[in-house]
Design a protein around this motif. Structure first.
Motif, PDB file in Angstrom:
ATOM      1  N   GLY A   1      22.058  37.696  23.856  1.00 24.12           N
ATOM      2  CA  GLY A   1      21.426  37.302  25.117  1.00 24.12           C
ATOM      3  C   GLY A   1      21.061  38.417  26.076  1.00 24.12           C
ATOM      4  N   ALA A   2      20.876  39.656  25.574  1.00 18.45           N
ATOM      5  CA  ALA A   2      20.471  40.745  26.478  1.00 18.45           C
ATOM      6  C   ALA A   2      19.099  40.444  27.078  1.00 18.45           C
ATOM      7  N   ASN A   3      18.924  40.823  28.331  1.00 20.61           N
ATOM      8  CA  ASN A   3      17.639  40.597  28.992  1.00 20.61           C
ATOM      9  C   ASN A   3      16.570  41.503  28.395  1.00 20.61           C
ATOM     10  N   GLN A   4      16.937  42.756  28.167  1.00 15.69           N
ATOM     11  CA  GLN A   4      15.980  43.737  27.636  1.00 15.69           C
ATOM     12  C   GLN A   4      16.718  44.651  26.665  1.00 15.69           C
TER      13      GLN A   4
ATOM     14  N   THR B   1      20.260  45.349  30.497  1.00 10.92           N
ATOM     15  CA  THR B   1      19.402  46.137  29.612  1.00 10.92           C
ATOM     16  C   THR B   1      20.325  46.909  28.676  1.00 10.92           C
ATOM     17  N   VAL B   2      20.050  46.779  27.387  1.00 10.51           N
ATOM     18  CA  VAL B   2      20.848  47.489  26.382  1.00 10.51           C
ATOM     19  C   VAL B   2      19.952  48.539  25.736  1.00 10.51           C
TER      20      VAL B   2
ATOM     21  N   ALA C   1      27.288  45.726  19.638  1.00  7.66           N
ATOM     22  CA  ALA C   1      26.727  44.932  20.743  1.00  7.66           C
ATOM     23  C   ALA C   1      27.815  44.090  21.407  1.00  7.66           C
ATOM     24  N   ALA C   2      28.690  43.503  20.597  1.00  7.67           N
ATOM     25  CA  ALA C   2      29.724  42.612  21.157  1.00  7.67           C
ATOM     26  C   ALA C   2      30.648  43.370  22.096  1.00  7.67           C
ATOM     27  N   GLN C   3      30.965  44.624  21.729  1.00  8.17           N
ATOM     28  CA  GLN C   3      31.906  45.351  22.591  1.00  8.17           C
ATOM     29  C   GLN C   3      31.228  45.895  23.859  1.00  8.17           C
ATOM     30  N   CYS C   4      29.928  45.588  24.018  1.00 10.29           N
ATOM     31  CA  CYS C   4      29.237  45.906  25.281  1.00 10.29           C
ATOM     32  C   CYS C   4      29.403  44.793  26.317  1.00 10.29           C
ATOM     33  N   ASP C   5      30.004  43.678  25.944  1.00 11.27           N
ATOM     34  CA  ASP C   5      30.143  42.538  26.866  1.00 11.27           C
ATOM     35  C   ASP C   5      28.796  42.224  27.527  1.00 11.27           C
ATOM     36  N   ILE C   6      27.801  41.940  26.729  1.00 12.25           N
ATOM     37  CA  ILE C   6      26.434  41.776  27.240  1.00 12.25           C
ATOM     38  C   ILE C   6      26.315  40.562  28.174  1.00 12.25           C
ATOM     39  N   GLU C   7      25.695  40.805  29.321  1.00 15.59           N
ATOM     40  CA  GLU C   7      25.409  39.741  30.309  1.00 15.59           C
ATOM     41  C   GLU C   7      23.905  39.435  30.246  1.00 15.59           C
ATOM     42  N   PRO C   8      23.506  38.230  30.681  1.00 14.28           N
ATOM     43  CA  PRO C   8      22.082  37.849  30.554  1.00 14.28           C
ATOM     44  C   PRO C   8      21.126  38.741  31.343  1.00 14.28           C
ATOM     45  N   THR C   9      21.639  39.518  32.288  1.00 15.24           N
ATOM     46  CA  THR C   9      20.748  40.388  33.072  1.00 15.24           C
ATOM     47  C   THR C   9      20.712  41.815  32.536  1.00 15.24           C
TER      48      THR C   9
END
Lengths: 391, 188
Positions: A210-213, A189-190, A179-187
């Protein structure tokens, strides 16, 4: 001591073996208090990863109590310390370790001549995971020799049960790194393919980051129910079209971030002809991996998105849609887990009660029942998700 | 394989003192034997079809024998893989095809009909072994409609998902404020 020993394809036995001994001043010996069967152990069970020898001890998710230390451990460990053993063996001194790239430590693979030939460059030594990664005896045993023990350990406090800490050895940091290497933004969808133990950890990690979905894809009701409990929207690929559902859930744009927690043994289904072809090629050794999930991720991922691959691949994958991958400007991040890069933070989160990784355990049995549990876990009998073994 | 790969265990690592029981059943050994037999027969059919047709008095059917050889090799490989049950059922089907082909050659004017009868007897015997092995190696995966335990209460978040989500939102919000202060790369 008792240990689970690989004897060949689908043949793991609980044998009596000689006790491990200190071989190097930087070694330590631990008395194993808990260990687990990992999904990647099943690749060895099926003999899909080359480089196993009959007599090799299995297991790379282990924790226990230090009972002996070598003279070169320099006071970093002492008898009685409680440690979790990361599955990647690290020296802590080489260029890669200093950069935090622990899973590609340049020192610890003692059979690097084999790995150099297969992978181009050797990666770190791993416990219980083929001679390509050093052929180190694994931790599904009563005792384990921990090489480079001064660096290869995670000290854990008393008072927290083994079940909450054990997965710091592999699946929790593996899901976290995915998950960390996805650079997740608050908007964002993962989308996460595979709701096995690593998939479950990746779901929780994406939520914590903090993924939105978060969308989880699998076909087993028990795993989907666990994914839903962790905050994911689920897709059962046996009853729904993954592509259509992902489009629906993302307003036709596709998920920004995709995580492959399946790897080389993707599900084979008559309705997915590429999986049948991959399986046939795998049988005649014309292809080592079944990369259906990679193909699907490249196809559905939103342009500019990130594909993260914690799932294990061993060798060659055919028919990857590189045209789509290139034209959509996707980024792929992969790798065995740099366990020690993440464990301080994850241990703090466990101590703070933010997360309790023991939710994933469905079966706890004595070590002697390990061989049967390999079959139960492989066949997904008794709604099995994660097996913990007690020596 | 191990003898050619030049992989050896490191001196000093634990060695087996006393072996434990294997979960392998006699039927697994039978499946393995049938797999290798299938490959052997397939190789003969593929590379020496004339020998086969001459023995059976069925000259002119070499192409059919070759195709049966390919089928035998494929079924053999499958039987030796983790999908051995599918391989064994493929062999049962193949036995049916073999019997049908042999019966078609069992005519009054075939001087080798005695060999065909013998071959039919062998196919029958092996078919019984294939069927038995296929029955006994049925995958033990639960059927799709089996009742499964579900885990709807295993969130893994002792403080609840909402608490985790709101903590993540707060961190993101703090991060967004920092962006406003001038990190041009992150400004949408």
């Amino acid at each position: 001591m008792k240990a689970l020993v690989w004897h060949g394809k689908e043949d793991i036995r609980c044998d009596t073996v000689t006790d491990p001994e200190i071989q190097d001043p930087r070694d330590a010996i631990i008395k194993v208090t808990s260990c687990a069967i990992c999904g990647s152990d099943l690749h060895l069970f099926h003999n899909f990863i080359p480089g196993m020898l009959p007599g090799d001890i299995m297991g790379h998710e282990t924790m226990g109590e230090v009972v002996e230390v070598g003279s070169g451990v320099d006071g970093k460990l002492k008898k009685g310390d409680r440690i979790v053993v990361p599955f990647t063996i690290i020296c802590g001194e080489c260029e890669q370790c200093k950069r935090g790239n622990f899973s590609v430590c340049e020192t610890t693979n003692r059979k690097r001549h084999l790995a150099d030939k297969v992978f181009g460059h050797a990666t770190a030594g791993l416990f219980g995971y083929t001679h390509l990664t050093g052929g180190y005896p694994g931790g599904q045993a009563e005792y384990l020799r921990v090489p480079y023990a001064d660096a290869t350990h995670i000290k854990v406090p008393a008072g927290i049960p083994d079940e909450q800490l054990l997965f710091l050895s592999d699946i929790f940091p593996t899901g976290w790194q995915a998950a960390a290497q996805c650079d997740i933004e608050p908007t964002d969808t993962v989308a996460i393919w595979g709701c096995g133990p690593v998939g479950q950890m990746a779901i929780r990690s994406a939520i914590l980051l903090g993924a939105n979905q978060v969308i989880a894809i699998d076909c087993l009701p028990e795993r989907l129910s666990m994914a839903e409990a962790g905050g994911a929207t689920t897709i059962n690929f046996e009853t729904e079209s993954v592509l259509e559902r992902l489009q629906e859930l993302t307003d036709g744009k596709g998920p920004e971030k995709c995580i492959d927690c399946v790897g080389m043994e993707s599900h084979v289904m008559a309705s997915l002809p590429d999986t049948l072809l991959d399986r046939a090629k795998q049988m005649v050794m014309a292809e080592s991996d079944r990369p259906h999930v990679l193909r699907e991720m490249i196809y559905v991922c939103r342009p500019g998105g990130i594909i993260s691959v914690p799932g294990v691949y061993s060798g060659l994958s055919d028919m990857l849609p590189m045209g789509a991958f290139m034209n959509k400007g996707l980024t792929m991040r992969t790798g065995q887990t740099h366990v020690n890069r993440w464990t301080d933070d994850l241990l703090r989160r466990i101590e703070d009660g933010e997360i309790d990784p023991s939710f994933v355990i469905t079966h706890t049995v004595p070590l002697e029942q390990g061989p049967e549990m390999y079959q139960v876990f492989r066949d997904k009998r008794d709604s099995c998700v994660k097996v913990v073994l007690k020596p | 394989m191990f003898h050619f790969s030049n992989i050896v265990r490191t001196k000093g690592d634990p060695k087996i003192v006393e072996g434990g029981p294997s979960l392998k059943q006699p039927v697994d050994q039978l499946a393995r034997a049938l797999g290798w037999f299938s490959i052997g027969l397939g190789v003969v059919e593929l590379f020496a079809p004339r020998r086969v047709t001459e023995t059976l008095g069925m000259e002119g059917h070499e192409t059919l024998v070759r195709s049966f050889g390919i089928r035998e090799i494929m079924a053999g490989i499958m039987t030796l893989s983790v999908e051995k049950n599918a391989g064994l059922w493929a062999r049962v089907g193949g036995d049916g095809l073999d019997a049908a082909a042999l019966l078609s050659g069992l005519t009054a004017d075939n001087p080798k009909k005695g060999n065909i009868a013998l071959a039919l007897l062998m196919v029958g015997g092996i078919a019984m072994l294939d069927y038995r092995a296929a029955q006994d190696t049925k995958p033990r995966r639960p059927p799709r409609d089996a009742r499964r335990k579900l885990y709807p209460n295993r969130s893994g978040f002792p403080k609840g998902i909402e608490s985790v989500r709101s903590a993540a939102r707060q961190i993101a919000h703090a991060g967004h404020n920092e962006v406003k202060q001038g990190d041009a790369r992150r400004v949408p």
